[in-house]
Design an enzyme around this catalytic site. Structure first.
Site, mmCIF file in Angstrom:
data_model
loop_
_atom_site.group_PDB
_atom_site.id
_atom_site.type_symbol
_atom_site.label_atom_id
_atom_site.label_comp_id
_atom_site.label_asym_id
_atom_site.label_seq_id
_atom_site.Cartn_x
_atom_site.Cartn_y
_atom_site.Cartn_z
ATOM 1 N N GLY A 125 42.194 8.540 11.576
ATOM 2 C CA GLY A 125 41.375 8.097 10.459
ATOM 3 C C GLY A 125 40.286 9.064 10.049
ATOM 4 O O GLY A 125 39.580 8.821 9.069
ATOM 5 N N HIS A 170 36.935 30.444 2.217
ATOM 6 C CA HIS A 170 37.855 29.533 2.884
ATOM 7 C C HIS A 170 37.128 28.277 3.375
ATOM 8 O O HIS A 170 35.932 28.328 3.702
ATOM 9 C CB HIS A 170 38.537 30.233 4.067
ATOM 10 C CG HIS A 170 39.686 31.101 3.652
ATOM 11 N ND1 HIS A 170 40.115 32.183 4.387
ATOM 12 C CD2 HIS A 170 40.510 31.046 2.564
ATOM 13 C CE1 HIS A 170 41.145 32.752 3.786
ATOM 14 N NE2 HIS A 170 41.398 32.073 2.678
ATOM 15 N N ASP A 218 35.296 38.775 14.461
ATOM 16 C CA ASP A 218 36.495 37.948 14.349
ATOM 17 C C ASP A 218 37.446 38.211 15.521
ATOM 18 O O ASP A 218 37.808 39.353 15.796
ATOM 19 C CB ASP A 218 37.169 38.298 13.012
ATOM 20 C CG ASP A 218 38.436 37.519 12.740
ATOM 21 O OD1 ASP A 218 38.774 36.606 13.508
ATOM 22 O OD2 ASP A 218 39.094 37.829 11.719
ATOM 23 N N HIS A 272 43.754 38.490 9.385
ATOM 24 C CA HIS A 272 42.867 38.795 10.511
ATOM 25 C C HIS A 272 43.300 40.073 11.222
ATOM 26 O O HIS A 272 44.491 40.376 11.331
ATOM 27 C CB HIS A 272 42.863 37.634 11.505
ATOM 28 C CG HIS A 272 42.349 36.362 10.926
ATOM 29 N ND1 HIS A 272 41.014 36.033 10.904
ATOM 30 C CD2 HIS A 272 42.999 35.323 10.330
ATOM 31 C CE1 HIS A 272 40.857 34.847 10.331
ATOM 32 N NE2 HIS A 272 42.053 34.402 9.961
#
Length: 579
Positions: free
Chosen positions: A72, A99, A217, A391
Site C-alpha cells: 500500500g 531523475h 557514484d 553509471h
C-alpha cells in the site's frame, strides 16, 4: 599501500593530496559534517547535507519506490527531521539531475522548509511540474555546467558530466571548512548524443587545488571495464529500423531526452511518423521542446496516438512509457489489451530500451510474457545493445579517483555491496583505509583539518513512507499487519456482554476475510467459536471481563488454536461490546 599498485599497469600511483595556498595560511581549521539522509546502502532517495558554521547545504532530495513487502505504500522519502529541527541553518538545495531518485522528494521537503532550489534547466522544469501539482512555489535558480554561485558561505561550481538524462552535473563545493566534490550520477562518455563530453580537465584542476572529501557514484563499481557510449544504442536502433517494415514500439525512460530524440531522428530517416503514449512521456517531451532540446524537429512528424490507425505500419513508430512494467503504464496496458488506441499486432517490434530497476524484474517479466503471447517481436537490452547504463564502471571510477586524489573518500549512491567494492577500489589506487568511510543513512562524517571520523546514528536515516496523503504515519507495525493480512487474512470476533452481570447477550460472531472459504470450513469455524466461549468462561471465573483483559485473552487463545489447526497467523481482532 604502494605495493597494491605494482600490478595495476593502467594507473600510476596517484599524486598526494595537495593543500591549496589559502589553506596553508589558515592555521585554524573549521570543522564540518557530511550527513547522508538517503542513498547509502540502497538505490534511491538520494539526499546529502553539508553542514559548516551553522549553515546547511542540501545536495539532491529524491525518493525511492517501495519494496515488495511495503504493502500500500506509494513512495519512500528521506527523514527530514534533522532539517526541520535546523531549518534556520538551511541555505539551499542543489540538484545534480532530474531523475526521481534525486528530485522526487523535493515537494515533500518544501512543505516543511522554505529553501531556494538550484537546478539545471531540465531538472528545474521537472521540479516546477511537481510543485504545480502540489500547489507549491519556491525561490528557483536555473544553472548550467560551468555556473559558479554562492549559497551562504558555500562557493559552488557546477561541472559537466554524462548520464542517462540531459543536464547532469557534478558539484565542487568550497566553504570555510574545506572542499567537497560530489560527482552525482555519472559515466564517462566520449561520444554522448548531445555532444557535451564530461569535463575531465576541470576534475583534474580540482584535484590540483585539493579535495577534502569526495562523494562518488558507486552503482556500477562491480562492472569491469568501461560503460558503453550512447553511440552504441544509436547503432542498434539503426539496425532495427533498417531491417523491419513493421510497427516499431519503443519503451524507454521518459527522462532520457537525447536518446528519445535519436529515436525521432531515426524515424524521420526511415519515413516514419511518431506517436507518443504515456502521461510522463508526454509531459517530459513537452518540457524538452519548450527548453529547446527538440526544437529542430518538425511538428509534421508527430501523429496523435488516437489517429495511428490511419498510418501504415511501416510508417509508424510509437514511443511509450512502461519499460519498468508499471501496472498503469502505456506499454503494460498494450500488453493486456487495455490501451484505448493501440492494439498490438502479430510481428509488431517492441523494444525495451532500458534495464530493470532492482525489484522490478518480476513485473517486467510478466509484461514480456504477455507480449510473447501476442506473437510480437521483443527486443531486450540483454540480447541487443538497445540500452546502456548511465553509471560509471570500474575503469571510469579509477580515472575520477586518480584525477581528484581526495584526502577522504565516501562511496555514495549504491547498495552496501557497491559501497564496499568502491572502498576496495579506492584502496587499491592508494587511498589509505583509514581515510575511506563506508557510511549509512543518518551517519555523519565529522571532518576537522586532516582528521575525520564517522559519528554513527547522528540523526535519523529511516525511511519515511508515503501512503496517499499520509506522510510518515505508516510504520513497521502497520506494514507487518498489512503483510500478515496479505498472507493469512483477517478474523474478527464480536462479543456482546451485559455491562452489569458480564453474561453473554448473544452468540459471539466470527467473520473472516482472506482466511478461508467459509462454506468449506464450517467445522473449523465452529471449533473456533467454542474456543471463544471457553475463553469468556475462563475470564469470567477469573474476574477479568474488562475490555483490555478479555480482548487480550481472546486474541491469544484464538491465535494458538488457529495456528495449531492451520499453521497460519491471520490478524485477529476482538470487538467487545458492553450492553
Amino acid at each position: 599501500m604502494a605495493n597494491n599498485n605494482t600490478n595495476n599497469k593502467r594507473y600510476k600511483k596517484p599524486k598526494p593530496y595537495r593543500v591549496n595556498a589559502s589553506k596553508k595560511k589558515n592555521k585554524d581549521t573549521v570543522p564540518f559534517r557530511v550527513i547522508p539522509l538517503g542513498g547509502l546502502k540502497e538505490i534511491g532517495k538520494n539526499c546529502t547535507l553539508i553542514e559548516c558554521n551553522n549553515e546547511i547545504l542540501i545536495i539532491d532530495c529524491g525518493l525511492a519506490f517501495p519494496e515488495y513487502e511495503m504493502f500500500g505504500i506509494d513512495i519512500v522519502i528521506p527523514d527530514f527531521t534533522y532539517l526541520i529541527e535546523n531549518k534556520d541553518k538551511v541555505k539551499g538545495l542543489i540538484i545534480t539531475h532530474g531523475h526521481e531518485d534525486h528530485i522526487g522528494g523535493v515537494p515533500y521537503l518544501l512543505q516543511e522548509i522554505n529553501t531556494p532550489v538550484y537546478a539545471s534547466p531540465l531538472a528545474m522544469g521537472m521540479i516546477d511540474h511537481k510543485l504545480e501539482e502540489n500547489f507549491l512555489t519556491c525561490e528557483r535558480h536555473v544553472i548550467k555546467a560551468g555556473s559558479k554561485f554562492k549559497i551562504g558561505s558555500f562557493k559552488i561550481e557546477a561541472i559537466q558530466t554524462n548520464h542517462s538524462i540531459a543536464d547532469s552535473l557534478a558539484y565542487s563545493i568550497k566553504f570555510p571548512g574545506g572542499h567537497v566534490v560530489h560527482t552525482g550520477d555519472f559515466k564517462i562518455d566520449y561520444s554522448p548524443l548531445d555532444g557535451k563530453v564530461i569535463d575531465l580537465n576541470r576534475f583534474s584542476q580540482l584535484g590540483d587545488e585539493g579535495v577534502d572529501v569526495l562523494l562518488c557514484d558507486s552503482t556500477n563499481v562491480m562492472r569491469k571495464g568501461y560503460t558503453p557510449s550512447e553511440a552504441v544504442v544509436r547503432e542498434s536502433i539503426d539496425e532495427i529500423f533498417d531491417n523491419t517494415e513493421r510497427r516499431i514500439i519503443i519503451a524507454t525512460f521518459a527522462s532520457n531526452v537525447h536518446r528519445i530524440k535519436y529515436f525521432f531522428e531515426a524515424s524521420m530517416k526511415h519515413n516514419r511518423r511518431i506517436a507518443v503514449s504515456g502521461r510522463s512521456m508526454e509531459n517530459v517531451l513537452a518540457l524538452s521542446r519548450k527548453l529547446g532540446y527538440l526544437d529542430d524537429l518538425p511538428e509534421s512528424i508527430f501523429v496523435d496516438i488516437g489517429e495511428i490507425r490511419k498510418i501504415p505500419d511501416r510508417n509508424l513508430t510509437i514511443i511509450t512509457t512502461g519499460s519498468q512494467g508499471e501496472p498503469m503504464s502505456a506499454l503494460t496496458r498494450m500488453a493486456y489489451d487495455n490501451h484505448k488506441s493501440v492494439k498490438l499486432k502479430k510481428n509488431d517490434v517492441v523494444v525495451f530500451s532500458s534495464s530493470p530497476i532492482p525489484g522490478n524484474e518480476k513485473v517486467i517479466s510478466q509484461v514480456i510474457n504477455k507480449l510473447y503471447e501476442k506473437e510480437v517481436e521483443v527486443v531486450l537490452a540483454s540480447t541487443m545493445d538497445v540500452h546502456v547504463s548511465g553509471h560509471a564502471s570500474s575503469e571510469e571510477l579509477k580515472l575520477i579517483h586518480t584525477l581528484l586524489r581526495p584526502r577522504h573518500f565516501v562511496p555514495a549512491h549504491g547498495e552496501y555491496r557497491h559501497l564496499i567494492e568502491h572502498a576496495k577500489l579506492s584502496n587499491k589506487l592508494g587511498q589509505p583505509k583509514n581515510r575511506i568511510y563506508v557510511m549509512g543513512n543518518g551517519d555523519a562524517l565529522e571532518v576537522e583539518g586532516k582528521n575525520a571520523r564517522i559519528n554513527k546514528g547522528f540523526t535519523s536515516g529511516e525511511d519515511v513512507m508515503v501512503d496517499g496523503y499520509g506522510i510518515g504515519d505508516v510504520g513497521s507495525v502497520v506494514l507487518k499487519d498489512r503483510k500478515t493480512l496479505s498472507q493469512s487474512g483477517l478474523i474478527t470476533v464480536s462479543v456482546a456482554l451485559d455491562s452489569e452481570s458480564g453474561s453473554l447477550m448473544a452468540e459471539p460472531q466470527l467473520r473472516t476475510k482472506g482466511f478461508v472459504y467459509v462454506e468449506e470450513h464450517q467445522d473449523l469455524l465452529t471449533e473456533a467459536l467454542n474456543v471463544v466461549y471457553n475463553t469468556i468462561g475462563k475470564s469470567a471465573s477469573a474476574g477479568k471481563l474488562d475490555e483490555v483483559s478479555l480482548t487480550r485473552a481472546i486474541k491469544s487463545d484464538m491465535k494458538t488454536f488457529i495456528y495449531n489447526k492451520t499453521k497460519r497467523n491471520p490478524v485477529i481482532i476482538p470487538v467487545i461490546l458492553y450492553v
